[in-house]
Structure formats: C-alpha cells, structure tokens
Design a protein around this motif. Structure first.
Motif, short mmCIF file in Angstrom:
data_model
loop_
_atom_site.label_atom_id
_atom_site.label_comp_id
_atom_site.label_asym_id
_atom_site.label_seq_id
_atom_site.Cartn_x
_atom_site.Cartn_y
_atom_site.Cartn_z
N ASP A 135 0.82 -1.21 0.00
CA ASP A 135 0.00 0.00 0.00
C ASP A 135 0.86 1.26 0.00
N LEU A 136 1.98 1.22 0.70
CA LEU A 136 2.88 2.38 0.67
C LEU A 136 3.48 2.58 -0.70
N GLU A 137 3.90 1.49 -1.33
CA GLU A 137 4.47 1.59 -2.67
C GLU A 137 3.47 2.16 -3.67
N ALA A 138 2.20 1.80 -3.49
CA ALA A 138 1.17 2.28 -4.40
C ALA A 138 0.52 3.58 -3.94
N HIS A 139 1.00 4.15 -2.83
CA HIS A 139 0.45 5.39 -2.27
C HIS A 139 -1.03 5.24 -1.94
N ARG A 140 -1.40 4.07 -1.42
CA ARG A 140 -2.80 3.83 -1.04
C ARG A 140 -3.07 4.16 0.43
N VAL A 141 -2.04 4.48 1.20
CA VAL A 141 -2.21 4.76 2.62
C VAL A 141 -2.68 6.20 2.78
N PRO A 142 -3.88 6.43 3.34
CA PRO A 142 -4.42 7.79 3.43
C PRO A 142 -3.50 8.77 4.14
N LEU A 143 -2.87 8.35 5.24
CA LEU A 143 -2.00 9.27 5.97
C LEU A 143 -0.79 9.65 5.13
N LEU A 144 -0.27 8.71 4.35
CA LEU A 144 0.86 9.02 3.48
C LEU A 144 0.43 10.03 2.42
N ARG A 145 -0.72 9.83 1.82
CA ARG A 145 -1.19 10.78 0.79
C ARG A 145 -1.37 12.18 1.39
N SER A 146 -1.91 12.22 2.59
CA SER A 146 -2.06 13.53 3.25
C SER A 146 -0.71 14.17 3.51
N ARG A 147 0.24 13.36 3.98
CA ARG A 147 1.57 13.88 4.27
C ARG A 147 2.22 14.43 3.00
N LEU A 148 2.09 13.70 1.90
CA LEU A 148 2.70 14.13 0.65
C LEU A 148 2.08 15.44 0.14
N ARG A 149 0.78 15.60 0.37
CA ARG A 149 0.12 16.84 -0.06
C ARG A 149 0.67 18.06 0.67
N GLN A 150 1.14 17.85 1.92
CA GLN A 150 1.60 18.96 2.74
C GLN A 150 3.05 19.35 2.47
N ARG A 151 3.79 18.48 1.78
CA ARG A 151 5.22 18.70 1.62
C ARG A 151 5.59 18.91 0.15
N PRO A 152 6.69 19.64 -0.10
CA PRO A 152 7.13 19.85 -1.49
C PRO A 152 7.43 18.53 -2.18
N GLU A 153 7.21 18.50 -3.48
CA GLU A 153 7.41 17.26 -4.23
C GLU A 153 8.85 16.75 -4.14
#
Length: 220
Positions: A135-153
């Motif tokens: 799920d992490l590799e596929a970016h399916r974890v909601p908290l990970l997606r939220s974290r990525l939205r908050q940080r620069p690419e």
C-alpha cells in the motif's frame, strides 16, 4: 519512544480531530507501536497542557462540536529533538526464547504448541506488514497521501522511502521469527524420532516419549 512521540509523528501530516487521529494511528503507527484508545485522549490532553499541540473547537453539525489538534512549533521541536537522539534499547525480555531454552522441562506436545503459536502469530503479522508495504508503494495509505500533499514534491521520495524502510524491517523480523519457529519444530521432530526423553518422560517401546508417573510423596 513514548506514545507522545508517536502522536506527534501522526500530527506532522495535518491537523486532525481525535477521531481521525485514532484512525490514522491504527492504520499506520500502531503496526509498530500499539496503544489502547483509552490512553490516547488523556495523552492528547497532557500534550495540550505542555503546548505541544493546540486545539481548535469547531462546529460539528448544528449542535455538536469537535476538537481539531494541530502540531505547534514546540511539538515539532520535541519530535525533532527525540529523532536526533540515539534510540535507547530496552533490556531483552523475550518469553519465547526463555521458554525455548527450557523445553526439556516441558513435553514434546507442549513445546510444539508453543512454536506453532509463534509461527502462526508471525505469519499473520507478516501478511499485514507486507500488505502495508504494498500500500505504501502504491500510495494507497491515506496518511501518506495527506503527508505528501503537505510537503514539497522534492521531499516525496525520502518520505516514502523511510516509511518503506521501516515496514520492510518489520516484515523481515517476521520472516526471521517464522524461520526460527520452523527450525524449532524440526528440532523437536528430530529429538522425538530418536527417542530422546525430556524431563519426566521416558521412551516407550515404540520409540515415542511417554510421561513417567510422579513418585509417591514421602510420608516423613
């Protein structure tokens, strides 16, 4: 590590209500640091008193309210300070290894039950950890997606890589424990097939171990 640091780590993703914090905690950090929900809300109150988080009370529907927790600069500094210190290692307390080291005082059946339970526990855990890795590799974890939205690419690669590193470590640990239990079961088979007696047991005529009756208690 303390529950406080685990909660601070979750809140680095975004402000969230207690309900969402529990949901994200259970779906990520709890795989490595479990805590009952009954401990989390009191800890959040203490964190608020220590100014590690701030709380905004917002409406929920027409009559209810909800508390939204946000990480403060003090809270972020506390997390960064904790991460900057070498991790303390607690003394080993492994009941599975202590039991295994004294199986000669048990029986072949009881020892097998212990190792089969150990094997089953880590087999189940391995499935969960491998699913989390996928799920992490596929970016399916909601908290990970939220974290990525908050940080620069530019930071995304490191964020994902560190999460994968941690959960792959848990999966590797589970595989080691599964292999250890399998080795122990094979050892029990070998010893029993060679009619090696354990404490209080003697081989019967078929070569299998049977319990020896306890001697009668002395009258004097």
């Amino acid at each position: 590590m303390s529950l406080r640091h685990a909660l601070l780590a979750v809140l680095t993703a975004e402000p969230m209500t207690g309900y969402n914090l529990l949901r994200y905690f259970d779906g990520t950090v709890a795989y490595m640091w479990q805590a009952p929900h009954s401990q989390i809300y009191p800890e959040l109150r203490r964190m608020e008193q220590d100014e590690l988080v701030e709380v905004q009370v917002v409406p929920r529907g027409k009559r209810a309210e909800k508390r939204v927790y946000s990480l403060t600069a003090t809270g972020l500094a506390e997390l960064r300070s904790w991460l900057g210190e070498p991790a303390p290692y607690a003394p080993e307390r492994d009941p599975s290894r202590v039991r295994a080291a004294h199986f000669e005082f048990s029986s072949y059946a009881a020892a097998r039950d212990q190792l089969r339970a150990h094997h089953a526990h880590y087999t189940t855990a391995l499935v969960a950890w491998e699913r989390m890795v996928d799920d992490l590799e596929a970016h399916r974890v909601p908290l990970l997606r939220s974290r990525l939205r908050q940080r620069p690419e530019a930071e995304h690669e490191a964020i994902v890589a560190f999460k994968l590193f941690a959960f792959r470590g848990e999966a590797a640990k589970a595989r080691t424990e599964i292999a250890w239990a399998a080795e122990g079961l094979a050892l029990l088979d070998h010893l029993e097939q060679h009619a090696v007696p354990l404490w209080g047991e003697t081989p019967d005529e078929t070569g299998q171990a049977e319990a020896t009756p306890e001697p009668p208690e002395s009258g004097g």
